[in-house]
Design a protein around this motif. Structure first.
Motif, PDB file in Angstrom:
ATOM      1  N   GLU B  52       0.766  31.676 -17.267  1.00 56.96           N
ATOM      2  CA  GLU B  52       2.070  30.626 -17.594  1.00 56.96           C
ATOM      3  C   GLU B  52       2.179  30.755 -19.262  1.00 56.96           C
ATOM      4  N   ALA B  53       1.911  32.026 -19.351  1.00 54.24           N
ATOM      5  CA  ALA B  53       2.176  32.738 -20.634  1.00 54.24           C
ATOM      6  C   ALA B  53       3.341  33.357 -21.012  1.00 54.24           C
ATOM      7  N   ASP B  54       3.439  34.082 -19.756  1.00 61.05           N
ATOM      8  CA  ASP B  54       4.855  34.428 -19.476  1.00 61.05           C
ATOM      9  C   ASP B  54       6.373  33.148 -19.863  1.00 61.05           C
ATOM     10  N   VAL B  55       6.012  32.400 -19.079  1.00 62.50           N
ATOM     11  CA  VAL B  55       6.482  31.436 -19.099  1.00 62.50           C
ATOM     12  C   VAL B  55       6.497  30.155 -20.151  1.00 62.50           C
ATOM     13  N   LYS B  61      11.811  32.067 -26.545  1.00 60.87           N
ATOM     14  CA  LYS B  61      12.959  32.738 -26.327  1.00 60.87           C
ATOM     15  C   LYS B  61      14.198  32.387 -25.645  1.00 60.87           C
ATOM     16  N   LEU B  62      14.243  31.317 -25.073  1.00 65.50           N
ATOM     17  CA  LEU B  62      15.130  30.665 -24.410  1.00 65.50           C
ATOM     18  C   LEU B  62      15.774  29.426 -24.252  1.00 65.50           C
ATOM     19  N   LEU B  63      14.527  28.766 -23.593  1.00 65.44           N
ATOM     20  CA  LEU B  63      14.844  27.484 -22.933  1.00 65.44           C
ATOM     21  C   LEU B  63      14.599  26.268 -23.669  1.00 65.44           C
ATOM     22  N   ALA B  64      13.822  26.605 -24.768  1.00 65.88           N
ATOM     23  CA  ALA B  64      13.752  25.161 -25.712  1.00 65.88           C
ATOM     24  C   ALA B  64      14.002  25.414 -27.360  1.00 65.88           C
TER      25      ALA B  64
END
Lengths: 76, 76
Positions: B52-55, B61-64
């Motif tokens: 979960e930490a990776d996500v 960094k990117l998705l939000a």
């Protein structure tokens, strides 16, 4: 009352946004990412007594393009 | 394995897309609709063992855009 509508592209429909996100994640070193699919979530504040059928009608008429998208209604 | 990321605008941030959807729904006669908030849902196919930490790091960094958006990670 509230409802939440999840709209996703149907399987088999090309997702250019998802592809772009995947390439960007790979470019940042997140190689663990396989496929990426991006969709919409729409939260609606509704008058009391609004039925799931009403929300489904909103999806059919506006919130989802049912040719290429599938949707799921969640009453909260 | 799969993960699903829900990205929504933070409270207080103007949501022009949501406003446009609301006006369109009213124009179609759906007067029961109060507020409308629209966000993104991103489904990720991930290599086994991705944490979960990776996500969360992908989100940061990117998705939000964490200045105006909040996100929620769901491992499936």
């Amino acid at each position: 009352m509230k409802a939440r509508v999840h709209v996703m592209l149907k399987d088999g429909v090309l997702d250019p946004q998802g592809e772009a996100v995947k390439h960007a994640l790979h470019g940042m070193g997140f190689d663990a990412v396989g496929g990426v699919r991006q969709g919409k979530v729409i939260e609606l504040d509704l008058a009391e007594g609004t039925s799931e059928a009403d929300v489904t009608e909103m999806c059919e008429k506006l919130l989802a393009n049912t040719v290429i998208e599938s949707y799921r209604v969640e009453l909260l």
